[in-house]
Design a protein around this motif. Structure first.
Motif, mmCIF file in Angstrom:
data_model
loop_
_atom_site.group_PDB
_atom_site.id
_atom_site.type_symbol
_atom_site.label_atom_id
_atom_site.label_comp_id
_atom_site.label_asym_id
_atom_site.label_seq_id
_atom_site.Cartn_x
_atom_site.Cartn_y
_atom_site.Cartn_z
ATOM 1 N N GLN A 30 -30.020 40.774 14.988
ATOM 2 C CA GLN A 30 -31.301 40.343 15.387
ATOM 3 C C GLN A 30 -31.291 40.560 16.965
ATOM 4 O OE1 GLN A 30 -31.308 36.044 13.968
ATOM 5 N NE2 GLN A 30 -31.307 36.884 11.812
ATOM 6 N N ASP A 31 -30.182 40.752 17.564
ATOM 7 C CA ASP A 31 -30.222 40.621 19.130
ATOM 8 C C ASP A 31 -29.763 41.994 19.925
ATOM 9 O OD1 ASP A 31 -29.945 39.952 21.720
ATOM 10 O OD2 ASP A 31 -29.432 37.737 21.425
ATOM 11 N N PRO A 32 -30.929 42.719 20.227
ATOM 12 C CA PRO A 32 -30.501 44.250 20.943
ATOM 13 C C PRO A 32 -29.378 43.822 21.966
ATOM 14 C CG PRO A 32 -32.816 43.704 21.157
ATOM 15 C CD PRO A 32 -32.336 42.519 20.505
ATOM 16 N N ARG A 33 -29.533 42.827 22.663
ATOM 17 C CA ARG A 33 -28.521 42.716 23.836
ATOM 18 C C ARG A 33 -27.435 42.789 23.407
ATOM 19 N NH1 ARG A 33 -30.593 36.946 26.080
ATOM 20 N NH2 ARG A 33 -30.107 36.894 23.760
ATOM 21 N N ILE A 34 -27.053 41.948 22.260
ATOM 22 C CA ILE A 34 -25.714 41.895 21.835
ATOM 23 C C ILE A 34 -25.165 43.182 21.232
ATOM 24 C CG2 ILE A 34 -24.277 40.504 20.032
ATOM 25 C CD1 ILE A 34 -25.646 38.161 20.435
#
Length: 808
Positions: A715-719
């Motif tokens: 769910q988190d593109p940063r991660i």
């Protein structure tokens, strides 16, 4: 002191020091090396301290004072010369005279080795408690091991931790006194047989392997008083150092084998215990200093008590610092029964009354346990006594809970073919305490709940503290002088008086003075990093610092991943509005702790990436400082803007670094864990930045599940980006951190790094906004200093004194 008296004192010092130089070096002052200058000053200090030491011991014996003995496998005392000078009240004289004599005072101090007698908070806490006890005139002493090589010297080579022997004794140690006349024989292995002597069943230890324990005593001088307590460290030696007949027969290695095996016991702190031999050596160490220390305490007590053990527990407190000295219980029982002739009931009453236990962790790997076969083989009589302690304890449980055998067995000291040392400590002690409010709650309600139900009256809580004399007055003299000029000096003896600084909370003149001190300390650390790391940093940037033992639960990984995320943001937008950041890491990984070493390697790889990217325009720097020790800590704490205290909630017992940072005006960025909770209570929510899961939420996930790190990843593109960078070559050609990647995704992120990542980045954004408003930031920083009184180790010792040791 008026000017004429001061000049007279300086003249006397110069004459005495000049003569002492000639005595120790055989040269005149002009030709004496720095080492000889240091040794001459050390001898002068010891002459002054030793006379007070003798008077203190005489006074204790005359007054029959109740005495406390800290048993700890670590005592991270740091360099002592400056502390002695400060506590004697002569540092200004010595500094001025050195300059007038053309000597480099700081260079002389730097000749002292930093004793590697501890790994982190556990050992430093003991050193602070010894300092506070002496400052308060309370009879309290240390008992540990004189490690020849200490923990290890950490070097970073090609980004990786390399361990090198820390030879801190290479030039001798001038602040110790060897006392071979007080040696003790420690017995390993052998057989036990029972015999009837004068109608009493007596146990005799035969065919044992003897080791000589030689005590070395170090004086612990009180601050501006006449009290000098003792730190006793034991060195292991063979009874006979050299087997001449074997040597003459040509068996040269066998002739020194026993000497090597004996000396190995006090060779290094925390030998790698991943294998059998390492575990065996560790157990030998733990019994070694317990046996030797208790024997001398009992001998000295009997000498001043008409050769009787009557009233022992009224006059002696044996304080067990974590589980390493847990054998104090069975060893005291052995001496009382086998050597003093007491029956079990009388011996047990004395033992429980004399012993108290501080637990420092809730982590399973830190709750020690030893294989039954190893314990029985190495320490046969001790294991017999542990079996009997356990048998009687189980009888007590079965009487109290007659229909709950599974529950009772789960509390057994001996279970699953192991001896559980925390269980042994709890059953053998009249007091058990945690070291912060949350930690103590977890001990009562989770970790030791079964024992708490049996012995609720034994459980206490004493929040840790740190020495303001070392970690503020000595390490941050410019701040000390500013505080003295502003509110006077009563805070030297009562740190709660720092609250007087709140009078200046809105004073712009004081702001400027306060910030000038901080900048000076940052410049000092920046110079250190330039010299030792060849990294140039902006002293006006935010010094965001995490220094502590490298461990998964302390989450240096969370910090490192955020740095990588910040790097990505700057690469995407070089004009990003942010205060320049310098992220500073330091800490050692245990030699056998592969994952922790990988985290160090990751941090150094990120540093290499960031520091060599000119497109960042110096907005971001990363530095890993090698070989974190007390001396380096004294440079780091005063320079910090941010104190990273980001452990997984419920895992950190207390922390003491958080207190040292706060005392020097750093703002805590932390989870609600350990003493961070008490820091929040002390400074208020506007002067701390908190984030992340609570201890209850962590516990709920661990007990009932419901957390899937893959969900957060998806769910988190940063991660997604930063985790891919761990394995795609971003951090160096051929460099991959697959084990870290797998721990976070394949093994479901056991310390909730990804779960807390978003909250952590939000908290870091708040830090950036706060720092860019210098008025708000300075106010927060002053508030932290002003409210740090509760974290003095003087307060901790008073709490122990009143709640646990009952010393009037």
């Amino acid at each position: 002191m008026n000017s004429s008296d001061r000049q007279k004192r300086k003249d006397e010092y110069k004459a005495t020091y000049t003569k002492k130089i000639e005595e120790v070096s055989g040269n005149c002052l002009a030709d004496a090396s720095l080492l000889k200058q240091y040794q001459a000053l050390a001898e002068m200090i010891m002459e002054d301290v030793s006379s007070q030491w003798a008077k203190t011991n005489t006074l204790y014996n005359k007054n029959e004072s109740k005495q406390v003995y800290f048993f700890s496998i670590e005592f991270l005392i740091g360099r002592l010369m400056k502390s002695y000078l400060v506590n004697l009240g002569i540092e200004d004289i010595v500094r001025e005279c050195s300059e007038e004599m053309g000597l480099d005072y700081e260079a002389i101090l730097a000749q002292e080795s930093d004793p590697g007698l501890g790994n982190g908070g556990l050992g430093r806490l003991m050193a602070c408690y010894l300092d506070s006890s002496s400052a308060m005139g309370m009879p309290a002493h240390g008992n540990g091991i004189r490690y020849k090589y200490g923990l290890f010297e950490q070097r970073i080579i090609n980004g990786e931790q390399i361990e090198v022997a820390d030879n801190w004794l290479k030039n001798g140690y001038p602040f110790e006194i060897r006392n071979p006349d007080k040696s003790v024989i420690v017995k390993y292995y052998g057989q036990i047989h029972a015999q009837n002597i004068n109608g009493n069943l007596t146990f005799v230890h035969e065919n044992y392997e003897p080791i000589m324990a030689i005590p070395y005593d170090i004086p612990i001088k009180g601050y501006h008083n006449e009290t000098v307590n003792s730190l006793r460290l034991w060195s292991a030696e063979p009874l006979e150092a050299f087997d001449l007949p074997t040597f003459n027969q040509g068996h040269f290695l066998n002739a020194v084998r026993h000497k090597s095996e004996a000396e190995a016991i006090s060779q290094i702190l925390y030998p790698n215990d991943n294998g059998f031999d390492g575990k065996l050596l560790r157990l030998k160490q733990e019994y070694f200093f317990v046996c030797a220390g208790l024997k001398r305490i009992i001998t000295d007590f009997k000498r001043s008590n008409e050769n009787s053990m009557d009233g022992f527990s009224d006059k002696i407190c044996i304080h067990i610092n974590d589980t390493h000295p847990a054998l104090c219980g069975p060893e005291l029982m052995r001496v009382l029964m086998d050597e003093e002739g007491l029956g079990w009931d009388d011996a047990w009453k004395i033992t429980v009354a004399a012993l108290s236990f501080t637990n420092h962790t809730v982590l399973p790997e830190a709750l020690e346990k030893w294989p039954v076969d190893m314990m029985n083989d190495l320490l046969p009589r001790i294991y017999m006594i542990i079996e009997e302690i356990n048998r009687r304890f189980l009888l007590e449980l079965n009487t109290k809970y007659p229909n709950d055998t599974p529950r009772n067995q789960s509390l057994s000291i001996i279970r699953d073919n192991y001896v559980h040392m925390a269980s042994l400590s709890i059953v053998s002690s009249h007091s058990i305490n945690g070291v912060a409010a949350l930690h103590s709650k977890i001990l009562r309600e989770e970790t030791f709940n079964g024992y708490y139900q049996v012995y609720p009256e034994r459980f206490h809580s004493v929040t840790n503290g740190v020495s303001p004399r070392r970690f503020l007055m000595s390490s941050n003299p410019e701040l000390k002088d500013l505080i003295d000029e502003s509110i006077g000096t009563t805070w030297h003896h009562n740190l709660f008086d720092l609250k007087e600084l709140l009078k200046y909370i809105n004073d712009p003149v004081f702001y400027d003075q306060f910030n000038a001190v901080k900048l000076s300390n940052k410049l000092r650390l920046a110079n250190y990093m330039a010299n030792h790391n060849s990294v140039t940093v902006d002293p006006n940037s935010i010094f965001d610092i995490q220094v502590k033992r490298i461990h998964e639960y302390k989450r240096q990984l969370l910090n490192a991943l955020h740095v990588l995320y910040l790097y990505n943001r700057l690469k995407e937008n070089p004009n990003l509005e942010m205060a320049p950041r310098t992220f500073i890491f330091a800490g050692k990984a245990a030699p056998g702790y592969y994952y922790a070493k990988e985290v160090i390697k990751l941090i150094t790889a990120i540093a290499e990436l960031v520091n060599n990217d000119v497109s960042l325009h110096d907005k971001l720097k990363v530095v890993f400082l090698a070989n974190f020790n007390v001396s380096l800590a004294e440079i780091i704490y005063p320079a910090a803007n941010i104190s990273e205290q980001i452990s997984t909630a419920g895992k950190e017992a207390s922390g003491t670094g958080n207190m040292k940072f706060m005392m020097n005006g750093a703002i805590t960025l932390g989870t609600m864990d350990g003493a961070n909770i008490e820091i929040l209570e002390a400074v208020g929510p506007s002067n701390i930045v908190t984030f992340g899961l609570s201890a209850d939420e962590v516990y709920n996930y661990q007990q009932h599940g419901g957390y899937r790190s893959v969900d957060i990843f998806e769910q988190d593109p940063r991660i997604q980006q930063i985790l891919h960078q761990l394995v795609d070559g971003t951090l160096g050609l051929g460099i991959s951190f697959q084990s870290i990647y797998d721990s976070l995704l394949l093994y479901n992120d056991g310390y909730f790094v990804l779960k807390d990542f978003n909250a952590y980045t939000d908290a870091q954004n708040r830090v950036d906004q706060l720092f860019r408003n210098q008025t708000v930031w300075t106010k927060m920083s002053i508030s932290n200093v002003a409210n740090s009184g509760i974290f003095s180790s003087d307060r901790s010792i008073k709490d122990y004194q009143q709640e646990i040791w009952k010393i009037i």
